[in-house]
Design a protein around this motif. Structure first.
Motif, PDB file in Angstrom:
ATOM      1  N   GLY A 459     -26.414 -53.684 -24.110  1.00  0.00           N
ATOM      2  CA  GLY A 459     -26.281 -52.494 -23.287  1.00  0.00           C
ATOM      3  C   GLY A 459     -25.273 -51.551 -23.881  1.00  0.00           C
ATOM      4  O   GLY A 459     -24.617 -51.861 -24.867  1.00  0.00           O
ATOM      5  N   GLY A 460     -25.109 -50.357 -23.292  1.00  0.00           N
ATOM      6  CA  GLY A 460     -24.196 -49.370 -23.821  1.00  0.00           C
ATOM      7  C   GLY A 460     -22.784 -49.891 -23.875  1.00  0.00           C
ATOM      8  O   GLY A 460     -22.348 -50.649 -23.035  1.00  0.00           O
ATOM      9  N   GLY A 461     -22.057 -49.501 -24.888  1.00  0.00           N
ATOM     10  CA  GLY A 461     -20.671 -49.889 -25.015  1.00  0.00           C
ATOM     11  C   GLY A 461     -20.525 -51.241 -25.662  1.00  0.00           C
ATOM     12  O   GLY A 461     -21.446 -51.767 -26.280  1.00  0.00           O
ATOM     13  N   THR A 462     -19.350 -51.799 -25.523  1.00  0.00           N
ATOM     14  CA  THR A 462     -19.050 -53.070 -26.184  1.00  0.00           C
ATOM     15  C   THR A 462     -19.107 -54.241 -25.232  1.00  0.00           C
ATOM     16  O   THR A 462     -18.658 -55.331 -25.547  1.00  0.00           O
ATOM     17  CB  THR A 462     -17.648 -52.996 -26.812  1.00  0.00           C
ATOM     18  OG1 THR A 462     -16.705 -52.680 -25.779  1.00  0.00           O
ATOM     19  CG2 THR A 462     -17.582 -51.937 -27.885  1.00  0.00           C
ATOM     20  N   GLY A 463     -19.651 -54.047 -24.056  1.00  0.00           N
ATOM     21  CA  GLY A 463     -19.757 -55.154 -23.116  1.00  0.00           C
ATOM     22  C   GLY A 463     -20.690 -54.790 -21.980  1.00  0.00           C
ATOM     23  O   GLY A 463     -21.106 -53.641 -21.843  1.00  0.00           O
ATOM     24  N   ALA A 464     -21.054 -55.742 -21.176  1.00  0.00           N
ATOM     25  CA  ALA A 464     -21.914 -55.500 -20.022  1.00  0.00           C
ATOM     26  C   ALA A 464     -21.622 -56.557 -18.981  1.00  0.00           C
ATOM     27  O   ALA A 464     -20.985 -57.571 -19.269  1.00  0.00           O
ATOM     28  CB  ALA A 464     -23.386 -55.541 -20.431  1.00  0.00           C
ATOM     29  N   LEU A 465     -22.058 -56.312 -17.762  1.00  0.00           N
ATOM     30  CA  LEU A 465     -21.849 -57.276 -16.691  1.00  0.00           C
ATOM     31  C   LEU A 465     -22.590 -58.574 -17.020  1.00  0.00           C
ATOM     32  O   LEU A 465     -23.766 -58.550 -17.384  1.00  0.00           O
ATOM     33  CB  LEU A 465     -22.351 -56.701 -15.374  1.00  0.00           C
ATOM     34  CG  LEU A 465     -21.919 -57.451 -14.112  1.00  0.00           C
ATOM     35  CD1 LEU A 465     -20.439 -57.234 -13.856  1.00  0.00           C
ATOM     36  CD2 LEU A 465     -22.733 -56.961 -12.921  1.00  0.00           C
ATOM     37  N   VAL A 466     -21.889 -59.691 -16.919  1.00  0.00           N
ATOM     38  CA  VAL A 466     -22.449 -60.993 -17.253  1.00  0.00           C
ATOM     39  C   VAL A 466     -22.646 -61.807 -15.981  1.00  0.00           C
ATOM     40  O   VAL A 466     -21.797 -61.792 -15.089  1.00  0.00           O
ATOM     41  CB  VAL A 466     -21.537 -61.747 -18.238  1.00  0.00           C
ATOM     42  CG1 VAL A 466     -22.104 -63.134 -18.562  1.00  0.00           C
ATOM     43  CG2 VAL A 466     -21.357 -60.943 -19.513  1.00  0.00           C
ATOM     44  N   ASN A 467     -23.766 -62.507 -15.904  1.00  0.00           N
ATOM     45  CA  ASN A 467     -24.065 -63.387 -14.775  1.00  0.00           C
ATOM     46  C   ASN A 467     -24.072 -62.622 -13.452  1.00  0.00           C
ATOM     47  O   ASN A 467     -23.598 -63.103 -12.429  1.00  0.00           O
ATOM     48  CB  ASN A 467     -23.061 -64.550 -14.718  1.00  0.00           C
ATOM     49  CG  ASN A 467     -23.535 -65.707 -13.853  1.00  0.00           C
ATOM     50  OD1 ASN A 467     -24.734 -65.865 -13.621  1.00  0.00           O
ATOM     51  ND2 ASN A 467     -22.603 -66.500 -13.372  1.00  0.00           N
ATOM     52  N   SER A 517     -18.503 -48.327 -22.873  1.00  0.00           N
ATOM     53  CA  SER A 517     -18.287 -47.162 -23.727  1.00  0.00           C
ATOM     54  C   SER A 517     -17.236 -46.258 -23.096  1.00  0.00           C
ATOM     55  O   SER A 517     -17.289 -45.983 -21.887  1.00  0.00           O
ATOM     56  CB  SER A 517     -19.586 -46.384 -23.905  1.00  0.00           C
ATOM     57  OG  SER A 517     -20.539 -47.137 -24.615  1.00  0.00           O
ATOM     58  N   PRO A 518     -16.287 -45.781 -23.871  1.00  0.00           N
ATOM     59  CA  PRO A 518     -15.261 -44.884 -23.317  1.00  0.00           C
ATOM     60  C   PRO A 518     -15.865 -43.566 -22.829  1.00  0.00           C
ATOM     61  O   PRO A 518     -16.868 -43.074 -23.360  1.00  0.00           O
ATOM     62  CB  PRO A 518     -14.331 -44.653 -24.507  1.00  0.00           C
ATOM     63  CG  PRO A 518     -14.610 -45.774 -25.453  1.00  0.00           C
ATOM     64  CD  PRO A 518     -16.056 -46.105 -25.273  1.00  0.00           C
ATOM     65  N   THR A 561     -15.942 -44.087 -17.145  1.00  0.00           N
ATOM     66  CA  THR A 561     -14.888 -44.847 -17.815  1.00  0.00           C
ATOM     67  C   THR A 561     -13.850 -43.918 -18.427  1.00  0.00           C
ATOM     68  O   THR A 561     -14.110 -42.738 -18.689  1.00  0.00           O
ATOM     69  CB  THR A 561     -15.478 -45.727 -18.922  1.00  0.00           C
ATOM     70  OG1 THR A 561     -16.204 -44.905 -19.832  1.00  0.00           O
ATOM     71  CG2 THR A 561     -16.409 -46.781 -18.354  1.00  0.00           C
ATOM     72  N   GLY A 562     -12.682 -44.468 -18.682  1.00  0.00           N
ATOM     73  CA  GLY A 562     -11.622 -43.729 -19.340  1.00  0.00           C
ATOM     74  C   GLY A 562     -11.668 -43.910 -20.845  1.00  0.00           C
ATOM     75  O   GLY A 562     -12.674 -44.314 -21.424  1.00  0.00           O
ATOM     76  N   SER A 563     -10.532 -43.671 -21.481  1.00  0.00           N
ATOM     77  CA  SER A 563     -10.483 -43.667 -22.943  1.00  0.00           C
ATOM     78  C   SER A 563     -10.658 -45.055 -23.545  1.00  0.00           C
ATOM     79  O   SER A 563     -11.064 -45.185 -24.700  1.00  0.00           O
ATOM     80  CB  SER A 563      -9.151 -43.077 -23.415  1.00  0.00           C
ATOM     81  OG  SER A 563      -8.058 -43.834 -22.905  1.00  0.00           O
ATOM     82  N   THR A 564     -10.365 -46.118 -22.782  1.00  0.00           N
ATOM     83  CA  THR A 564     -10.510 -47.480 -23.319  1.00  0.00           C
ATOM     84  C   THR A 564     -11.862 -48.092 -22.989  1.00  0.00           C
ATOM     85  O   THR A 564     -12.287 -49.045 -23.638  1.00  0.00           O
ATOM     86  CB  THR A 564      -9.422 -48.405 -22.771  1.00  0.00           C
ATOM     87  OG1 THR A 564      -9.614 -48.576 -21.361  1.00  0.00           O
ATOM     88  CG2 THR A 564      -8.033 -47.842 -23.047  1.00  0.00           C
ATOM     89  N   GLY A 565     -12.517 -47.570 -21.969  1.00  0.00           N
ATOM     90  CA  GLY A 565     -13.780 -48.160 -21.527  1.00  0.00           C
ATOM     91  C   GLY A 565     -13.623 -49.393 -20.665  1.00  0.00           C
ATOM     92  O   GLY A 565     -14.610 -49.936 -20.171  1.00  0.00           O
ATOM     93  N   SER A 566     -12.405 -49.853 -20.458  1.00  0.00           N
ATOM     94  CA  SER A 566     -12.174 -51.094 -19.717  1.00  0.00           C
ATOM     95  C   SER A 566     -12.168 -50.837 -18.211  1.00  0.00           C
ATOM     96  O   SER A 566     -11.484 -49.928 -17.731  1.00  0.00           O
ATOM     97  CB  SER A 566     -10.850 -51.724 -20.138  1.00  0.00           C
ATOM     98  OG  SER A 566     -10.599 -52.895 -19.386  1.00  0.00           O
TER      99      SER A 566
END
Length: 590
Positions: A459-467, A517-518, A561-566
């Protein structure tokens, strides 16, 4: 440190006198003391505190966590003026084999032991620390001897805080009584160590703590270990808890050098002890000992030759209460259960006291990791000698899913050495949460440690919702407050859903942190059932919604999301409003 909440009933002066008279002082005429085959503590020991007032079994939690040695908190009198020791100052918990004795025997059969600790914050604040409460040095010494002989222990800890630090009479009586007990133990061939646990600044003991040790020196009292509580600084500063541990213990080592000028550097470092409070301590978030801090402190303590490593307390070593500070039952941060214990357990090594079976421990740090498809992640496999001499340990892995390759370098070490575990994930690996087991084998011995590996979805960015659909049948990588669980009914889709345990004292929150994604717009959506069912994000973005429904209803919230994407995705109920259920959650680009 935190203490039990109650003290026992007041004993009469007559009962106190009878109880004291029933103990035999080694310094008196006709005194008796059986010799012991007890084994002294290892030269370097990990012994987390155990809260003795909550009904848990020390042996059961020691086995579940992997902590072979425990510091048992606390022993104090039932009321000010008494000379009779009880567990937690509770007259229903006497110093007798019937209280914890079977647990301690079981722990020894597994190669461990306990350190009974006198005092603690509550006792020091209420006059029930035994040397503050009792004005007879002989009776205080008798109480110490009773604990030693009842449980056949080889180390006692004195936890001195608060008012006990300024009670000059209690300080002097305590050290005089310890000296009597040390003479008694020596005359009877009984190994005995004494540790002092004291509050600290970020650069060593305050003068009040030093005064306790100066008095010990003046009384000829041997102090084997000085443990510093490297938390609760209460200085209104933001702390790097690992760095502050290092400066505090380094300062202590210098202070000990002045008190004991004949000792070598190695001996002085071995006299030092570290006590952390995992997660958010009593002061608040500014004093948070993180999962990243733990291996830093461990490596430094091993390198310096620190004598004792501990934390407050074993029952806190879980992530069951995100954001809560100073809890007795959880750390307040996101963590695997027993993370801190597993990280610190290999510290125990170099056992003393005679022949020992060659044995070792295995630990993986960190104990949880995330790897994206097409990338890799590493962890450190640590081994340590727990008894006897170092042997060659062969290392293997198991549990890696299809598409993940686990490699070890090297594949064997001498106990005490480390290896690097590398996990390479192919682009095709299925999202999910997996348990990777590292096993160390030496002859007929085998020990294992685990790492929880999360592979996020695409998915977009470096992570996605898991489970998000909970079809793994397990919570991971979600972390929930107490009672959160995956259930088979009611569900919205598939065969599993999440039950969020909202009670009168908690919202039951479950959460998962993502790196997206940020500066990108996303939508969080899912199906929730129950009263006051909240769904939202925080951290790098802030948005939420809530609803009330007797059956599953769709909820949706947009955020950027902000600048970190977290961001941290969360859902919860509300106080006293009952269980909330959730299913089929997702985060997608808007």
């Amino acid at each position: 440190m935190r203490r039990p909440r109650t003290v026992g009933a007041v004993l009469s002066a007559l009962a106190t006198a009878v109880a004291s008279a029933g103990l035999v002082l080694g310094s008196g005429a006709g005194a008796q003391a059986a010799t012991t085959a007890a084994t002294p503590m290892p030269a370097h020991v990990f012994a987390p505190y155990f809260e003795a007032w909550n009904g848990d079994s020390p042996a059961a939690l020691a086995q579940a966590s992997g902590a072979k040695y425990l510091t048992m908190a606390f022993i104090q009198t039932a009321s000010k003026g008494s000379c009779t020791p009880y567990w937690n100052g509770d007259s229903g918990m006497p110093i007798a084999f019937s209280q914890f004795g079977a647990d301690f025997t079981t722990m020894r059969s597994r190669g461990g032991d306990v350190i009974p600790s006198f005092g603690g914050y509550t006792a020091d604040n209420t006059g029930t620390e035994i040397a503050d409460s009792c004005t007879s040095v002989d009776s205080i010494a008798a109480a110490y001897e009773k604990v030693i002989t009842t449980y056949d222990v080889t180390r006692l800890d004195m936890d001195i805080e608060d008012n006990s630090l300024t009670n000059s009479g209690g300080i002097d009586r305590r050290n005089k009584a310890i000296k009597k007990v040390q003479d008694w133990a020596a005359a009877n061939g009984r190994p005995l160590q004494i540790s002092y646990t004291l509050p600290t600044t970020t650069h060593g003991l305050a003068d009040s703590g030093l005064a306790v040790l100066r008095n010990a020196v003046s009384n000829g009292t041997k102090v084997d270990v000085v443990n510093l509580m490297t938390f609760d600084y209460y200085d209104n500063a933001t702390h790097d808890m690992a760095k502050d541990t290092q400066t505090a213990i380094t300062g202590l080592k210098g202070q000990l050098a002045s008190l004991y000028p004949s000792k070598t550097d190695t001996q002085l470092w071995n006299m030092t002890g570290i006590i952390e409070m995992p997660g958010i301590d009593d002061f608040g978030p500014a004093e948070t000992f993180t999962t990243a801090n733990a291996p830093v402190v461990y490596d430094w303590a091993v390198a310096k030759g620190v004598g004792t490593l501990s934390f407050w307390a074993l029952q806190r070593d879980n992530g069951g209460c995100p954001g809560t500070g100073g809890s007795d039952t959880c750390s307040g941060i996101a963590q695997d259960t027993w993370y801190f214990t597993h990280t610190f357990a290999p510290f125990t090594r170099d056992g003393g006291g005679g022949p020992a079976t060659d044995d070792y421990s295995v630990a993986v740090t960190p104990s949880a990791a995330t790897v994206e498809p097409g990338k890799s992640v590493t962890a450190t496999v640590r081994t340590a000698v727990t008894s006897g001499t170092a042997k060659t340990v062969a290392l293997t892995t198991s549990g890696a899913p299809a598409g993940v390759t686990a490699t070890l370098s090297p594949t064997s070490v001498t106990a005490g050495g480390s290896a690097t575990l590398t996990l390479d994930a192919a682009a095709s690996v299925a999202p999910g949460t997996y348990t990777i087991t590292v096993t160390g084998t030496s002859g007929t011995l085998s020990h294992a440690a685990t790492l929880t590996l999360t592979v996020p979805g695409t998915g977009g960015g470096t992570g996605a919702l898991v489970n998000g659909d909970f079809e793994t049948g397990a919570l991971g990588p979600w972390t929930c407050q107490s009672g959160g669980a995956v259930v088979s009914s009611p569900v919205h889709g598939g065969s599993h859903a999440l039950a969020v345990a909202a009670t009168s004292s908690q919202t039951g929150e479950c959460a998962q942190t993502l790196t997206l994604s940020p500066n990108t717009a996303y939508t969080l959506q899912g199906y929730l059932q129950g009263n006051y069912a909240y769904l939202g994000v925080r951290g790098g973005a802030s948005a939420s919604t809530w609803g009330m429904s007797g059956s599953y209803g769709k909820q949706s919230v947009s955020f950027t999301t902000g600048s970190t994407g977290s961001v941290t995705v969360y859902l919860h109920g509300w106080y006293g409003q009952g269980t909330v259920y959730a299913d089929d959650l997702s985060v997608t680009k808007s």
